[in-house]
Write a protein that holds these residues in place. Structure first.
Motif, PDB file in Angstrom:
ATOM      1  N   GLY A 135       0.813  -1.204   0.000  1.00 47.70           N
ATOM      2  CA  GLY A 135       0.000   0.000   0.000  1.00 47.70           C
ATOM      3  C   GLY A 135       0.849   1.258   0.000  1.00 47.70           C
ATOM      4  N   TYR A 136       0.344   2.259  -0.717  1.00 48.20           N
ATOM      5  CA  TYR A 136       0.994   3.565  -0.729  1.00 48.20           C
ATOM      6  C   TYR A 136      -0.063   4.607  -0.411  1.00 48.20           C
ATOM      7  CZ  TYR A 136       3.246   7.854  -2.315  1.00 48.20           C
ATOM      8  OH  TYR A 136       3.756   9.126  -2.374  1.00 48.20           O
ATOM      9  N   GLU A 137       0.218   5.466   0.567  1.00 52.00           N
ATOM     10  CA  GLU A 137      -0.727   6.507   0.965  1.00 52.00           C
ATOM     11  C   GLU A 137      -0.014   7.846   1.033  1.00 52.00           C
ATOM     12  OE1 GLU A 137      -2.303   5.279   4.697  1.00 52.00           O
ATOM     13  OE2 GLU A 137      -3.128   3.402   3.930  1.00 52.00           O
ATOM     14  N   PHE A 138      -0.769   8.900   0.727  1.00 58.03           N
ATOM     15  CA  PHE A 138      -0.201  10.250   0.803  1.00 58.03           C
ATOM     16  C   PHE A 138      -1.169  11.160   1.540  1.00 58.03           C
ATOM     17  CE2 PHE A 138      -2.436   9.634  -3.164  1.00 58.03           C
ATOM     18  CZ  PHE A 138      -3.280  10.741  -3.251  1.00 58.03           C
ATOM     19  N   GLN A 139      -0.630  12.216   2.137  1.00 59.71           N
ATOM     20  CA  GLN A 139      -1.404  13.138   2.948  1.00 59.71           C
ATOM     21  C   GLN A 139      -2.140  14.117   2.043  1.00 59.71           C
ATOM     22  OE1 GLN A 139      -3.222  14.081   5.590  1.00 59.71           O
ATOM     23  NE2 GLN A 139      -1.479  13.903   6.954  1.00 59.71           N
ATOM     24  N   LEU A 140      -3.481  14.170   2.215  1.00 62.13           N
ATOM     25  CA  LEU A 140      -4.287  15.068   1.395  1.00 62.13           C
ATOM     26  C   LEU A 140      -4.282  16.490   1.930  1.00 62.13           C
ATOM     27  CD1 LEU A 140      -7.403  12.780   0.814  1.00 62.13           C
ATOM     28  CD2 LEU A 140      -5.589  13.267  -0.814  1.00 62.13           C
TER      29      LEU A 140
ATOM     30  N   LEU B 217       8.776   1.397  10.692  1.00 59.36           N
ATOM     31  CA  LEU B 217       8.353   0.463  11.735  1.00 59.36           C
ATOM     32  C   LEU B 217       8.343  -0.941  11.151  1.00 59.36           C
ATOM     33  CD1 LEU B 217       7.395   1.019  14.688  1.00 59.36           C
ATOM     34  CD2 LEU B 217       5.061   0.691  13.846  1.00 59.36           C
ATOM     35  N   SER B 218       9.071  -1.846  11.777  1.00 64.12           N
ATOM     36  CA  SER B 218       9.090  -3.245  11.355  1.00 64.12           C
ATOM     37  C   SER B 218       8.460  -4.100  12.448  1.00 64.12           C
ATOM     38  CB  SER B 218      10.522  -3.715  11.090  1.00 64.12           C
ATOM     39  OG  SER B 218      11.148  -2.899  10.130  1.00 64.12           O
ATOM     40  N   SER B 219       7.679  -5.063  12.052  1.00 65.64           N
ATOM     41  CA  SER B 219       7.037  -5.915  13.059  1.00 65.64           C
ATOM     42  C   SER B 219       7.000  -7.353  12.578  1.00 65.64           C
ATOM     43  CB  SER B 219       5.613  -5.430  13.352  1.00 65.64           C
ATOM     44  OG  SER B 219       4.789  -5.564  12.218  1.00 65.64           O
ATOM     45  N   LEU B 220       7.122  -8.262  13.522  1.00 60.84           N
ATOM     46  CA  LEU B 220       6.980  -9.698  13.290  1.00 60.84           C
ATOM     47  C   LEU B 220       5.959 -10.240  14.274  1.00 60.84           C
ATOM     48  CD1 LEU B 220      10.710 -10.826  12.902  1.00 60.84           C
ATOM     49  CD2 LEU B 220       9.001 -10.693  11.081  1.00 60.84           C
ATOM     50  N   SER B 221       5.137 -11.162  13.829  1.00 63.56           N
ATOM     51  CA  SER B 221       4.137 -11.747  14.719  1.00 63.56           C
ATOM     52  C   SER B 221       4.013 -13.237  14.434  1.00 63.56           C
ATOM     53  CB  SER B 221       2.767 -11.075  14.529  1.00 63.56           C
ATOM     54  OG  SER B 221       2.288 -11.266  13.212  1.00 63.56           O
TER      55      SER B 221
ATOM     56  N   PHE C 267       4.149  -2.605   3.520  1.00 65.48           N
ATOM     57  CA  PHE C 267       4.206  -3.939   2.922  1.00 65.48           C
ATOM     58  C   PHE C 267       4.009  -4.977   4.021  1.00 65.48           C
ATOM     59  CE2 PHE C 267       6.564  -7.821   1.808  1.00 65.48           C
ATOM     60  CZ  PHE C 267       5.860  -8.182   0.655  1.00 65.48           C
ATOM     61  N   ALA C 268       3.132  -5.933   3.769  1.00 67.03           N
ATOM     62  CA  ALA C 268       2.852  -6.969   4.764  1.00 67.03           C
ATOM     63  C   ALA C 268       2.794  -8.336   4.086  1.00 67.03           C
ATOM     64  CB  ALA C 268       1.527  -6.689   5.472  1.00 67.03           C
ATOM     65  N   LEU C 269       3.329  -9.336   4.764  1.00 70.95           N
ATOM     66  CA  LEU C 269       3.286 -10.713   4.290  1.00 70.95           C
ATOM     67  C   LEU C 269       2.825 -11.596   5.437  1.00 70.95           C
ATOM     68  CD1 LEU C 269       3.928 -12.727   1.972  1.00 70.95           C
ATOM     69  CD2 LEU C 269       6.209 -12.980   2.992  1.00 70.95           C
ATOM     70  N   THR C 270       1.777 -12.378   5.206  1.00 72.53           N
ATOM     71  CA  THR C 270       1.198 -13.229   6.248  1.00 72.53           C
ATOM     72  C   THR C 270       1.057 -14.650   5.738  1.00 72.53           C
ATOM     73  OG1 THR C 270      -0.066 -11.345   7.091  1.00 72.53           O
ATOM     74  CG2 THR C 270      -0.731 -13.529   7.830  1.00 72.53           C
ATOM     75  N   ASN C 271       1.500 -15.593   6.541  1.00 73.31           N
ATOM     76  CA  ASN C 271       1.337 -17.018   6.235  1.00 73.31           C
ATOM     77  C   ASN C 271       0.465 -17.646   7.328  1.00 73.31           C
ATOM     78  OD1 ASN C 271       3.572 -17.459   4.006  1.00 73.31           O
ATOM     79  ND2 ASN C 271       4.491 -16.215   5.615  1.00 73.31           N
ATOM     80  N   GLU C 272      -0.569 -18.351   6.909  1.00 75.02           N
ATOM     81  CA  GLU C 272      -1.495 -18.936   7.878  1.00 75.02           C
ATOM     82  C   GLU C 272      -1.799 -20.379   7.472  1.00 75.02           C
ATOM     83  OE1 GLU C 272      -5.058 -16.774   9.865  1.00 75.02           O
ATOM     84  OE2 GLU C 272      -5.870 -17.844   8.143  1.00 75.02           O
ATOM     85  N   LEU C 273      -1.553 -21.281   8.392  1.00 70.12           N
ATOM     86  CA  LEU C 273      -1.847 -22.700   8.171  1.00 70.12           C
ATOM     87  C   LEU C 273      -2.957 -23.119   9.130  1.00 70.12           C
ATOM     88  CD1 LEU C 273      -1.186 -25.450   6.843  1.00 70.12           C
ATOM     89  CD2 LEU C 273       0.477 -25.815   8.699  1.00 70.12           C
TER      90      LEU C 273
ATOM     91  N   GLU D  81       5.513  -7.163   8.813  1.00 70.36           N
ATOM     92  CA  GLU D  81       5.009  -5.932   8.213  1.00 70.36           C
ATOM     93  C   GLU D  81       6.078  -4.855   8.315  1.00 70.36           C
ATOM     94  OE1 GLU D  81       1.241  -2.796   8.639  1.00 70.36           O
ATOM     95  OE2 GLU D  81       1.234  -4.726   9.704  1.00 70.36           O
ATOM     96  N   TYR D  82       6.150  -4.067   7.245  1.00 73.11           N
ATOM     97  CA  TYR D  82       7.085  -2.932   7.222  1.00 73.11           C
ATOM     98  C   TYR D  82       6.302  -1.685   6.856  1.00 73.11           C
ATOM     99  CZ  TYR D  82      10.846   0.203   5.788  1.00 73.11           C
ATOM    100  OH  TYR D  82      11.677   1.288   5.672  1.00 73.11           O
ATOM    101  N   LEU D  83       6.443  -0.638   7.655  1.00 71.47           N
ATOM    102  CA  LEU D  83       5.754   0.624   7.421  1.00 71.47           C
ATOM    103  C   LEU D  83       6.781   1.746   7.456  1.00 71.47           C
ATOM    104  CD1 LEU D  83       3.163   2.430   7.216  1.00 71.47           C
ATOM    105  CD2 LEU D  83       3.125   2.428   9.720  1.00 71.47           C
ATOM    106  N   LYS D  84       6.809   2.531   6.374  1.00 71.46           N
ATOM    107  CA  LYS D  84       7.709   3.688   6.319  1.00 71.46           C
ATOM    108  C   LYS D  84       6.860   4.940   6.198  1.00 71.46           C
ATOM    109  CE  LYS D  84      11.543   5.762   3.777  1.00 71.46           C
ATOM    110  NZ  LYS D  84      12.284   6.091   4.998  1.00 71.46           N
ATOM    111  N   ARG D  85       6.911   5.796   7.194  1.00 74.54           N
ATOM    112  CA  ARG D  85       6.190   7.062   7.198  1.00 74.54           C
ATOM    113  C   ARG D  85       7.210   8.175   6.940  1.00 74.54           C
ATOM    114  NH1 ARG D  85       1.549   8.417   9.891  1.00 74.54           N
ATOM    115  NH2 ARG D  85       0.889   6.328   9.292  1.00 74.54           N
TER     116      ARG D  85
END
Length: 755
Positions: A394-399, A458-462, A412-418, A448-452
């Motif tokens: 996803g790409y978002e910009f401030q209006l 912000l990087s996260s693992l779950s 960017f997010a990547l999820t694996n679910e079994l 997930e990786y988020l760049k503002r």
């Protein structure tokens, strides 16, 4: 003066909506009927009897609202020579055909009332009726007077004796009868008793039995005081196959059945007294067998059949489940019949790819495209396992223009679910323990990786390991004994670092984002029952983190405990979401919601992790305030506007919502709503002071708003537009909080209903 004005306005409306002038000269508008019950003896459950008698009165009088009859008024207006578009539209949505006194068939109603009284044991009742007219209002009503004698009551209830084995099986269950000595004659209860006996016989294997084979006979000759004996027997000429039980002689399972082909697989494998037919291995018999409760040698039981069908459907690998019983040749003199159970399972496509492109607009004025791709593999290891791999970019910009323009974010997010359709547990649990549905094991791993821009990355693992299952039609449980989440803040700008330095509370929230704990969710969803007018929904969530890690943690130089060199969070969080829907006629609905949540940090944490805190405002909360813009408490972020980062979260949340929904035209519904809520902190925050702390004055610190909305509802897929107006803003000084600001609405766009 205000009260007088309101009274005058109401009087004008009532006069304007008067329908007297439209009533034909020779007609009187029907306003309803009254029923009076007269009896020389005590009538038990008199109020309940009266309600039942009133239910047979037809037709129903035109509805009223505040003394007016708007439905009837719009009908009359729409039938003028030139009604106009508005009158036609209102008549279509609200109009009612007029009901006149001449439409009442009193003689027919009298017969219906007598019939209903006899069904309830009041034989030889009498009814008289009288109509009254009011010439001044051109209305009329009917009064029915029912003279009710003493009811006939049950003295004895017994089963006829016979050599047929079915009589023995009926007698075994008579102790659970719905009929009790002393009860008055009740035809609906007699029918219910037949249905009860039929259900018990079916469970005992009587495949061909039905309640119509049973007949009740009464005898009053032995008594002079309105008592009766009741006898139950089989009707004459009942087919012989209907009065013998049936056993299952064989179970055939077609694990890969194609509904478009007439032929079935001939290759089979015998496993645990069942035949598993499949040309090539599609589903391992040892994995499929626990879902099947129909066993060779058992008596036929429709409940076991329904449970088997439901359990197989819950696997997630099959599109259709069909269970068919075939009778093996049974002779007239056989004492037991034989059935062959055939289970046809039609699988879904094993692999599927779904791509979704979205245009996202958020309440924080960020907008942009999102692309999501999901790959699914069902029946991965031939045991019903499902693998879902999802990627989202996803790409978002401030209006917003001004000093906050130019901000953007990349996500960017990547999820694996079994999902494994069985319980992975060290102790084997009997398949009959979970009758309704077998629990599923879910293992998920995601990042997930988020760049503002101009702020941070912000990087996260779950990771999660847990179980979920349906206890019955309404109740769902989800338990995750292992729930891990790690968030790392990086690439912070000087501007954002300044925000963190000025806001120790926010800095502390981000600093401890290693969360390891347990989560549990309980859901009761009564809304799946579409036949009820009043339904409830309850979802409660428990989140506990850090307790197990505290056993192994080692203290660092700052006095906090670490595991693997990472500080971990410790907290407990509990919340409940209660919803109530009152269904009206013609698609109208009143929906209400109450939410309460509380989280408390302890041990290794001074504050709740930022991702676990509550926020208020937005399209699924208090819609008159933008997302995360309400609270905590009476805190106002005016001093921090230049930073472009708002910290308006808390560890306590209360919220109440109400909404009236109504249909407009095909696929388009309207709504009028009101929301109230806020978040608070349980102790003073050095950045917000005591303004954000929960206190006994919390009622006066609620953000309140109202508004209207439109919903595009296409077979359950809902696109929602809400326009909300703030009424009470807790961020303003006392005495100035009631704003009634209808000139500054907040627009909300969302998918799905808010509650």
């Amino acid at each position: 003066m205000k009260i007088r004005s309101v009274i005058i306005i109401l009087a004008v409306l009532i006069q304007a909506c008067s329908v007297k002038k439209f009533i034909p000269e020779d007609e009187f508008l029907y306003t309803g009927s009254n029923i009076e019950i007269e009896s020389d003896t005590l009538v038990r459950d008199k109020a309940q009897l009266k309600d039942e008698l009133e239910s047979v009165l037809r037709p129903v009088a035109n509805s009223k609202f505040l003394g007016m009859r708007p439905g009837l008024y719009f009908h009359y207006k729409a039938n003028k020579e030139k009604p106009g578009f508005i009158n036609k539209f209102l008549n279509k949505k609200l109009g009612e055909e007029p009901v006149y006194l001449s439409d009442i068939n009193i003689e027919n109603t009298n017969e219906l009332l007598i019939n209903r009284l006899e069904n309830r044991g009041f034989f030889y009742s009498r009814v008289s009726s009288d109509t009254t007219h009011d010439v001044s209002t051109k209305t009329g009503k009917v009064k029915y007077v029912l003279n009710v004698p003493e009811a006939y009551t049950l003295k004895t209830y017994q089963l006829d004796s016979d050599s047929l084995i079915v009589y023995q099986d009926i007698e075994k269950n008579l102790e659970k009868s719905l009929l009790e000595v002393g009860m008055r004659f009740d035809l609906p209860k007699l029918k219910a008793e037949r249905e009860r006996i039929d259900n018990h016989l079916k469970k005992d294997g009587y495949y061909n039995f039905n309640p119509g084979f049973l007949i009740f006979e009464t005898d009053t000759n032995r008594y002079d005081n309105r008592k009766f004996d009741l006898y139950l027997r089989l009707k004459k000429d009942v087919p012989s196959k209907s009065v013998i039980p049936y056993r299952i002689s064989n179970v055939n399972v077609y694990a890969n059945y194609n509904v478009d082909e007439d032929s079935v697989a001939k290759n089979f494998k015998r496993y645990k007294e069942k035949n598993y037919f499949q040309e090539e291995l599609f589903f391992q018999p040892k994995r499929l067998d626990p879902y099947i409760l129909i066993e060779t040698g058992d008596y036929y039981d429709p409940e076991e059949s329904r449970n088997t069908s439901r359990r197989l459907s819950f696997i997630g690998a099959y599109k259709f489940v069909n269970i068919r019983y075939d009778e093996i040749d049974t002779q007239a003199n056989d004492s037991i019949g034989l059935l062959e159970a055939n289970i046809f399972l039609s699988p879904l496509k094993k692999r599927a790819i779904r791509a979704e492109l979205q245009a996202v607009t958020k309440s924080n004025n960020f907008a942009g495209p999102h692309l999501g791709v999901t790959f699914s593999n069902r029946n991965l290891f031939k045991g019903g396992e499902s693998l879902h791999i999802s990627a989202n970019l996803g790409y978002e910009f401030q209006l917003t223009s001004g000093n906050q323009s130019g901000l953007n974010s990349l996500q960017f997010a990547l999820t694996n679910e079994l999902i494994i359709p069985r319980l992975l547990f060290p102790i084997e649990i009997d398949k009959d323990f979970f009758k309704y549905a077998i629990p599923k094991t879910k293992i998920s791993l995601g990042g997930e990786y988020l760049k503002r821009s101009k702020l941070f990355s912000l990087s996260s693992l779950s990771a999660r390991f847990g179980y979920y299952w349906n206890a019955n039609k309404f109740v769902t449980h989800e338990l995750n004994p292992v729930s891990l989440n790690f968030v790392r803040l990086g690439n912070t700008s000087k501007e954002f670092e300044k925000v963190l330095e000025e806001n120790p509370f926010l800095k502390s929230s981000f600093a401890k984002e290693f969360i390891a704990g347990l989560t549990y969710s309980f859901t009761y969803n009564g809304m799946v029952d579409t036949s009820k007018k009043n339904v409830f929904f309850l979802n409660t969530n428990l989140d506990i983190a850090g307790n197990s890690l505290s056993l192994f943690g080692k203290e660092n130089t700052e006095g906090n405990k670490e595991v693997f060199g990472l500080e971990y969070a410790q907290f407990a969080k509990l919340d409940a979401d209660l919803r109530y829907h009152h269904r009206l006629e013609n698609g109208h609905l009143v929906a209400t919601r109450l939410f309460a949540g509380y989280g408390i940090p302890y041990g290794n944490s001074d504050v709740m992790p930022y991702s676990k805190q509550y926020f208020s405002g937005g399209p699924y909360s208090v819609r008159a305030f933008k997302i995360r813009s309400l609270g905590p408490g009476t805190y106002s972020p005016e001093a921090n506007v230049e930073s472009g980062f708002r910290d308006q979260n808390g560890n306590i949340r209360l919220e109440a919502n109400a909404e009236y929904r109504f249909p407009l035209i095909t696929y388009l519904n309207g709504a009028v709503f009101a929301d109230a809520g806020n978040v608070w902190t349980s102790k003073d925050n050095p950045d917000t002071g005591n303004e954000g702390t929960f206190s006994s004055d919390f009622i006066n610190e609620l953000g309140i708003g109202t508004g209207v909305g439109l919903r595009v509802d296409i077979q359950g897929f809902v696109i929602r537009f809400d326009l909300a107006f703030p009424l009470h803003d807790p961020a303003l000084p006392k005495g100035q909080r009631w704003v009634n600001d209808f000139g500054s609405p907040v627009f909300n766009f969302a998918i799905g209903y808010p509650f």
